[in-house]
Design an enzyme around this catalytic site. Structure first.
Site, mmCIF file in Angstrom:
data_model
loop_
_atom_site.group_PDB
_atom_site.id
_atom_site.type_symbol
_atom_site.label_atom_id
_atom_site.label_comp_id
_atom_site.label_asym_id
_atom_site.label_seq_id
_atom_site.Cartn_x
_atom_site.Cartn_y
_atom_site.Cartn_z
ATOM 1 N N GLU A 115 0.896 -1.302 0.064
ATOM 2 C CA GLU A 115 0.057 0.060 -0.221
ATOM 3 C C GLU A 115 0.879 1.337 0.333
ATOM 4 O O GLU A 115 1.889 1.268 0.546
ATOM 5 C CB GLU A 115 -0.947 0.019 1.278
ATOM 6 C CG GLU A 115 -1.852 -1.111 1.304
ATOM 7 C CD GLU A 115 -2.782 -1.241 2.251
ATOM 8 O OE1 GLU A 115 -2.733 -0.070 3.257
ATOM 9 O OE2 GLU A 115 -3.410 -2.121 2.629
ATOM 10 N N ILE A 119 1.105 -2.922 -7.800
ATOM 11 C CA ILE A 119 0.921 -4.047 -8.275
ATOM 12 C C ILE A 119 1.054 -4.727 -9.633
ATOM 13 O O ILE A 119 0.692 -4.405 -10.541
ATOM 14 C CB ILE A 119 -0.871 -4.233 -7.905
ATOM 15 C CG1 ILE A 119 -1.071 -3.796 -6.469
ATOM 16 C CG2 ILE A 119 -1.393 -6.029 -7.953
ATOM 17 C CD1 ILE A 119 -0.334 -4.457 -5.142
ATOM 18 N N ASP A 176 7.820 -17.056 1.322
ATOM 19 C CA ASP A 176 8.874 -18.011 1.704
ATOM 20 C C ASP A 176 9.076 -19.103 0.561
ATOM 21 O O ASP A 176 9.926 -19.456 0.529
ATOM 22 C CB ASP A 176 8.411 -19.008 2.857
ATOM 23 C CG ASP A 176 9.337 -19.251 3.842
ATOM 24 O OD1 ASP A 176 10.349 -18.399 4.300
ATOM 25 O OD2 ASP A 176 9.620 -20.578 4.280
ATOM 26 N N ARG A 232 36.135 -8.493 -29.293
ATOM 27 C CA ARG A 232 36.548 -7.189 -29.444
ATOM 28 C C ARG A 232 38.085 -7.148 -29.451
ATOM 29 O O ARG A 232 38.881 -7.591 -28.091
ATOM 30 C CB ARG A 232 36.179 -6.325 -28.192
ATOM 31 C CG ARG A 232 36.617 -5.096 -28.024
ATOM 32 C CD ARG A 232 35.707 -4.165 -29.032
ATOM 33 N NE ARG A 232 35.829 -2.854 -28.657
ATOM 34 C CZ ARG A 232 35.783 -1.995 -29.708
ATOM 35 N NH1 ARG A 232 35.527 -2.013 -30.661
ATOM 36 N NH2 ARG A 232 35.683 -0.505 -29.434
ATOM 37 N N GLN A 241 44.790 -8.122 -18.357
ATOM 38 C CA GLN A 241 44.577 -9.094 -16.761
ATOM 39 C C GLN A 241 43.488 -8.219 -16.095
ATOM 40 O O GLN A 241 42.673 -9.036 -15.266
ATOM 41 C CB GLN A 241 45.908 -8.849 -16.194
ATOM 42 C CG GLN A 241 46.866 -10.194 -16.801
ATOM 43 C CD GLN A 241 47.785 -10.343 -15.681
ATOM 44 O OE1 GLN A 241 48.287 -9.616 -15.002
ATOM 45 N NE2 GLN A 241 48.539 -11.412 -15.817
ATOM 46 N N GLN A 286 30.117 -2.152 -18.298
ATOM 47 C CA GLN A 286 31.616 -1.639 -18.405
ATOM 48 C C GLN A 286 32.427 -2.237 -19.568
ATOM 49 O O GLN A 286 33.145 -1.543 -20.347
ATOM 50 C CB GLN A 286 32.275 -1.673 -17.081
ATOM 51 C CG GLN A 286 33.659 -0.926 -16.749
ATOM 52 C CD GLN A 286 33.207 0.699 -16.705
ATOM 53 O OE1 GLN A 286 32.209 0.987 -16.462
ATOM 54 N NE2 GLN A 286 34.128 1.548 -16.810
ATOM 55 N N GLY A 308 31.696 -1.089 -22.979
ATOM 56 C CA GLY A 308 32.027 0.182 -23.540
ATOM 57 C C GLY A 308 30.629 0.983 -23.700
ATOM 58 O O GLY A 308 29.715 0.921 -22.984
ATOM 59 N N GLU A 320 9.438 -8.009 -2.795
ATOM 60 C CA GLU A 320 9.465 -9.290 -2.261
ATOM 61 C C GLU A 320 10.476 -9.177 -1.060
ATOM 62 O O GLU A 320 11.013 -10.017 -0.647
ATOM 63 C CB GLU A 320 9.586 -10.173 -3.056
ATOM 64 C CG GLU A 320 8.369 -10.640 -3.978
ATOM 65 C CD GLU A 320 8.363 -12.029 -4.342
ATOM 66 O OE1 GLU A 320 8.552 -13.043 -4.053
ATOM 67 O OE2 GLU A 320 7.978 -11.969 -5.622
#
Ligand SMILES: Cc1cc2nc3c(=O)[nH]c(=O)nc-3n(C[C@H](O)[C@H](O)[C@H](O)COP(=O)(O)OP(=O)(O)OC[C@H]3O[C@@H](n4cnc5c(N)ncnc54)[C@H](O)[C@@H]3O)c2cc1C
Length: 381
Positions: free
Chosen positions: A129, A159, A240, A268, A279, A337, A340, A364
């Protein structure tokens, strides 16, 4: 081809592996769909998933009631999310919207399930609500007994499927006690007089979403799910079951982001070599792969624990949802990232994943709320 090695983990049975293969083939042939009209896209997705039989796990079979299989729900959400966020949403709402009926409904109420499991009706879960999102026990909407009826008055917001659902599971204050113990749950057909869409809500990853007004909506007493005052417990029982599946959807988004990134850094060319030769890029790929596997372990641990008969998986589900959604955000950010400029180009897959993932850390139970749950469970409180 995405990494499917997790399907050989001991959490699964052959029927899960078969299901994953059939669903993967269906997704490859049918997804993604055009999202330009989300209402129409969701209706078509529900019909198509229903026709293919993939909505059956969302609710119990009224003719042969068996517990919901959370591993199947999670595999389905992960797979659909990897192909199309809206397909995952359409599937998920058929389960969340009917969860209370599956778990606590009468045979009469369960008649809805034949329709939702076959894709002939859409469902929604109306708990939040304007003044009670995280603070569910503070809800203001009332359900007042009037002879053989209850009269529902107030508002629900945020909702999902609001405006296109055929049936709503609605929580309202019946006043047996203050706070959480004075709330009850009701099945409300969308065509009940007095129920209307007050506002459509537009979000970063569009899907049908609405604020609903209940202007003296009369429902018969037979619409009550469970007993008066049990609504909060019912809502938490539904969450749950379905909370781990939110983690599974996040996992699907993250896995797609990783797959896209692997392809990108292979193809690329930068500084005369593939991007992957740097690296620091390898470090990003390693972090992403680790986050994906750790999320999968937590999600499927929670699902397996529930399917193994644990009455509640509050701690496991909170860990799965918190970790998988927060880490998916990190994985997708890294994917943006590594892509690019293309990473922020509207319509690019990683750009859409970047928008899709955000709400999963809010609904949730926001990430902060999951931390409170985990801390309390850890302290035995
Ligand atoms: C895309 C989307 C779909 C949704 N679909 C549905 C739906 O189908 N049905 C439904 O009933 N609701 C739905 N919701 C509502 C959702 O469950 C609520 O937005 C969520 O519970 C948070 O409530 P709120 O927005 O009122 O934020 P608030 O309750 O105001 O919380 C704001 C922030 O406060 C922080 N916070 C809250 N509680 C705590 C705490 N205990 N400790 C520390 N920090 C805290 C969190 O960072 C939280 O994000 C949806 C929401 C979104 C965004």
């Amino acid at each position: 081809m995405p990494d499917r090695s997790f399907l050989s983990w001991p959490f699964f049975e052959d029927r899960h592996r078969d299901h994953a293969e059939r669903l993967e083939a269906w997704c490859a042939a049918n997804l993604p769909v055009d999202h330009s009209d989300v209402d129409s896209a969701c209706r078509k997705l529900v019909a198509a998933l229903g026709d293919a039989g993939f909505l059956k796990p969302t609710a119990i079979d009224p003719a042969d009631p068996q517990p919901l299989d959370v591993r199947t729900l999670c595999i389905t959400r992960e797979t659909l999310a990897r192909h199309d966020g809206l397909a995952d949403f359409a599937f998920a709402m058929q389960g969340l919207g009917t969860g209370a009926i599956s778990l606590f409904g009468t045979p009469e109420q369960r008649q809805w399930l034949d329709k939702t499991r076959s894709g002939r009706a859409l469902s929604a879960f109306a708990l939040s609500e304007p003044r009670s999102g995280s603070d569910v026990a503070n809800m203001e909407m009332t359900a007042t007994r009037d002879g053989d009826d209850y009269v529902l008055s107030g508002e629900k917001t945020w909702i999902s499927n609001g405006g296109i659902a055929d049936v709503y599971c609605v929580f309202a204050r019946t006043g047996e006690a203050p706070g959480a113990k004075g709330i009850s749950a009701f099945v409300v057909s969308a065509d009940t007089p007095g129920l209307r869409v007050a506002e459509r809500i537009d979000v970063v990853a569009p899907h049908p979403l609405a604020r609903l007004a209940f202007d003296d909506v009369h429902v018969p007493a037979s619409a009550l799910i469970g007993k008066p005052g049990e609504g909060f417990r019912i809502a938490m029982s539904v969450l749950d079951v379905f909370r781990s599946t939110v983690g599974a959807a996040a996992l699907g988004f993250a896995r797609r982001a990783l797959d896209e990134s692997v392809a990108r850094v292979r193809d690329r060319q930068l500084f005369g070599a593939p991007l992957f030769d740097l690296q620091m890029v390898q470090g990003h790929i390693a972090d992403m792969a680790l986050d994906v596997d750790a999320s999968a372990l937590l999600v499927y641990r929670a699902a397996w624990t529930k399917d193994s008969g644990a009455p509640r998986v509050t701690r496991e589900a909170a860990m799965a949802k918190l970790y998988a959604t927060d880490q998916a955000q990190q994985v997708i950010d890294k994917a943006v990232q590594l892509h690019g400029g293309d990473g922020v180009r509207r319509g690019h897959i990683v750009e859409s994943l970047y928008r899709e993932i955000r709400a999963l850390r809010i609904y949730e139970g926001a990430s902060d709320v999951q931390k409170v749950i985990i801390a309390r469970q850890t302290m035995g409180a």
